[in-house]
Design a protein around this motif. Structure first.
Motif, PDB file in Angstrom:
ATOM      1  N   ALA A 249      41.195   0.973  18.026  1.00 46.92           N
ATOM      2  CA  ALA A 249      42.215   1.993  18.274  1.00 46.92           C
ATOM      3  C   ALA A 249      41.922   3.263  17.478  1.00 46.92           C
ATOM      4  O   ALA A 249      42.032   4.380  17.998  1.00 46.92           O
ATOM      5  N   VAL A 252      39.173   5.316  18.995  1.00 47.85           N
ATOM      6  CA  VAL A 252      39.594   6.092  20.169  1.00 47.85           C
ATOM      7  C   VAL A 252      40.297   7.375  19.735  1.00 47.85           C
ATOM      8  O   VAL A 252      40.091   8.440  20.335  1.00 47.85           O
ATOM      9  N   SER A 256      38.538  10.765  20.848  1.00 46.50           N
ATOM     10  CA  SER A 256      39.251  11.668  21.759  1.00 46.50           C
ATOM     11  C   SER A 256      39.539  13.019  21.096  1.00 46.50           C
ATOM     12  O   SER A 256      39.552  14.058  21.773  1.00 46.50           O
ATOM     13  N   ASP A 372      47.790   4.746  17.985  1.00 48.07           N
ATOM     14  CA  ASP A 372      47.979   4.455  19.407  1.00 48.07           C
ATOM     15  C   ASP A 372      48.146   5.730  20.227  1.00 48.07           C
ATOM     16  O   ASP A 372      48.885   5.762  21.210  1.00 48.07           O
ATOM     17  N   VAL A 374      46.139   9.195  22.165  1.00 46.76           N
ATOM     18  CA  VAL A 374      44.922   9.725  22.780  1.00 46.76           C
ATOM     19  C   VAL A 374      45.062  11.234  22.840  1.00 46.76           C
ATOM     20  O   VAL A 374      46.093  11.751  23.299  1.00 46.76           O
ATOM     21  N   LYS A 513      50.550  -1.861  24.376  1.00 44.13           N
ATOM     22  CA  LYS A 513      49.442  -1.059  23.857  1.00 44.13           C
ATOM     23  C   LYS A 513      48.237  -1.135  24.796  1.00 44.13           C
ATOM     24  O   LYS A 513      48.004  -2.161  25.451  1.00 44.13           O
ATOM     25  N   PRO A 514      47.442  -0.090  24.839  1.00 46.21           N
ATOM     26  CA  PRO A 514      46.340  -0.044  25.816  1.00 46.21           C
ATOM     27  C   PRO A 514      45.217  -1.035  25.543  1.00 46.21           C
ATOM     28  O   PRO A 514      44.408  -1.305  26.424  1.00 46.21           O
ATOM     29  N   LYS A 524      46.106   2.903  31.401  1.00 46.92           N
ATOM     30  CA  LYS A 524      45.068   2.346  30.526  1.00 46.92           C
ATOM     31  C   LYS A 524      43.769   3.150  30.558  1.00 46.92           C
ATOM     32  O   LYS A 524      43.086   3.281  29.545  1.00 46.92           O
ATOM     33  N   TRP A 527      43.142   5.853  27.978  1.00 48.31           N
ATOM     34  CA  TRP A 527      42.699   5.394  26.666  1.00 48.31           C
ATOM     35  C   TRP A 527      41.271   4.854  26.720  1.00 48.31           C
ATOM     36  O   TRP A 527      40.444   5.175  25.857  1.00 48.31           O
TER      37      TRP A 527
END
Length: 544
Positions: A249, A252, A256, A372, A374, A513-514, A524, A527
């Motif tokens: 997580a 990401v 991102s 959590d 993006v 959560k993704p 999804k 993410w």
């Protein structure tokens, strides 16, 4: 004007060539006319199609008559019509279902079986009418209506009167409501357990990264070098902090952010995790360049000043009552909702956000990101915002009534009701700009300690960091444009696509959560596109 004439005028005028019973407005009307050769009733247009044709006599040749089909059949309208057989059958079927329940309760299984049999016949008739697209006829309805009427009279003769029926149905409705409530609670508990559990794929990833850390001495040396980098205290750079125990997580969030940054080499990420996940987290980020940005990974255990003698939270967690409340399981506190006793809400890692100036004493401004989220746009403009002397810039949630103060805080307590407005706007953690100079000036951490001490017995709020944040930063908030932070992708299935596209940050707040199988499938991919599937460990653990 006769009915035939009105029908003829309605469809354009002409001579009726065949008498038929037609359905108009739900009624059957007999239209007179001479015998014809056609299956449906029809008419001859005056003057023909092009004005050259006339009506023809028997045996004459001429154009084929225009056929008028039945009006489209709508079973719903039939059921609502007070004059239809479908409505009468539906009413009888509803009453019969009630008597089935009562008959079973009184042990009259024969009557219950006979009623159930006629109910099935009635349902079958509805299905046939819907398939063929025609109303239920008198011939079809009469046997079932008669049988149901006789059975209903029989039930009434057995003293299944209206009073008994109402009482029985109320009891059943109450029982069903209780079962539904129990199922809802159980579903929430199972969902909470699924959300808290570490997926096998993430555990696999952690183990492989941990193995790499201990096998690769160069990684450990590089970690020591990173701690001395001047970029960590350079106030001309853009500093972000993330507190998480989830390697994937966090990756990401970082990926991102730099993917949408105009100048990623000017970004510095400060990551803090717990002692269990430190090696895996450090191994992941030390093996990635991330377009030249700088990533620091620290362990929570390094902050030896953060102990029970300083932090009210840690002091409270040392008490046996608090340990039992958060860690004893469901049965010890059945009256409390499971979500309120989630241990993650009292983990120090989640409360580090209230100690940011002490963790990074040399910084002046920092952006806090949850693990959590993006990022979809460049976040560096956040650092140039004027906070007007406030400490915390965040997106307010005034448009959602459940995000006002009274939903989080206990306003029956005079300590809360005397100081705060129950209708005050809530706001969200997840994307927050903190002015650390103003923070120190307002002594915000001391305010947090005060409210945490007052809530030692959970009399001001149940649990979590947001209620504590609402009190701590009260009067020190600067609202952000809502496009900076869109919440709810972890529970709301109906977020407008335009809102998602225009958002700078998407927040998967909620239990879905993704990285879990519970994830909302339509979100999804937003993410997953920032997961580095090129990494061997990701391919081995996540994709298999």
């Amino acid at each position: 004007m006769t009915l035939a004439a009105r029908v003829r005028d309605k469809v354009g005028g002409g001579d009726l060539v065949e008498g038929r019973t037609i359905g108009v407005g739900g009624l059957g009307w007999k239209i007179g006319g001479r015998p014809g050769l056609w299956r449906w009733w029809g008419f001859w247009p005056r003057g023909g199609v092009a004005g050259g044709y006339r009506g023809r006599g028997r045996g004459e040749k001429g154009p084929k008559p225009i056929e008028i089909a039945h009006r489209s059949f709508n079973l719903t309208q039939e059921l609502l019509s007070s004059t239809s057989f479908a409505r009468q059958l539906a009413d009888q079927m509803t009453l019969s279902k009630a008597y089935v329940v009562i008959a079973k309760e009184h042990g009259n299984l024969q009557l219950a079986w006979e009623l159930s049999s006629q109910i099935r016949n009635c349902q079958r008739l509805f299905s046939q009418a819907a398939v063929r697209g025609k109303p239920i006829s008198l011939e079809e309805a009469h046997p079932i209506i008669t049988q149901l009427a006789q059975l209903i009279y029989k039930a009434q003769d057995l003293h299944y009167d209206i009073s008994t029926t109402i009482t029985t149905l109320k009891n059943h409705a109450q029982a069903l409501e209780e079962r539904a409530n129990a199922a809802t609670v159980q579903s929430a508990q199972f969902g909470q357990l699924a959300a808290e559990a570490l997926p096998k794929s993430l555990h696999c990833l952690n183990m492989k990264l941990l193995d790499e850390w201990f096998r690769n001495q160069e990684l450990r040396k590089l970690a020591e070098t990173h701690r001395k980098s001047p970029m960590l205290v350079d106030t001309n750079l853009y500093h972000f902090c993330i507190f998480s125990d989830n390697v994937l997580a966090t990756s990401v969030v970082v990926n991102s952010t730099i993917s949408n940054a105009d100048h990623p080499q000017l970004l510095v990420f400060h990551i803090v995790t717990d002692g269990i996940n430190y090696q895996a987290m450090a191994s992941w980020f030390l093996n990635n360049d991330y377009k030249g940005c700088f990533v620091e990974v620290q362990s929570l255990e390094e902050f030896d000043w953060l102990n029970a003698s300083y932090s009210p939270l840690l002091k409270q967690l040392s008490y046996s009552e608090s340990k039992a409340y958060y860690f004893s399981g469901v049965s010890a506190y059945p009256e409390e909702e499971t979500k309120f006793r989630n241990p993650k809400f009292v983990l120090l890692l989640n409360h580090l956000r209230f100690y940011i100036p002490e963790i990074y004493p040399s910084l002046e401004k920092i952006v806090f990101l949850d693990d959590d989220v993006v990022i979809q746009k460049d976040l560096t403009p956040l650092f140039s915002l004027n906070l007007h002397g406030n400490v915390n810039a965040a997106v307010e949630t005034c448009l959602e009534s459940y995000h006002r103060f009274y939903k989080f805080l206990n306003f029956s307590n005079p300590l809360i009701s005397s100081k705060f407005d129950p209708q005050a706007c809530g706001w969200a953690f997840g994307v927050n700009v903190f002015d650390l100079i103003a923070w120190k000036k307002a002594n915000v951490t001391a305010r947090y300690h005060y409210w945490q001490e007052q809530n030692a017995h959970r009399t001001l709020w149940k649990t979590g960091t947001l209620p504590a944040g609402l009190l701590t930063f009260y009067g020190l908030m600067e609202p952000l444009d809502r496009r900076w932070h869109v919440l709810g992708l972890g529970y709301d299935l109906d977020i407008d696509d335009r809102i998602i596209q225009s958002a700078a940050v998407l927040h998967f707040s909620g239990n879905m959560k993704p990285w879990l199988k519970l994830a909302v499938s339509k979100y999804k991919h937003l993410w997953a596109q920032f997961v580095d599937f090129e990494r061997p460990y990701v391919r081995d653990c996540i994709m298999h």
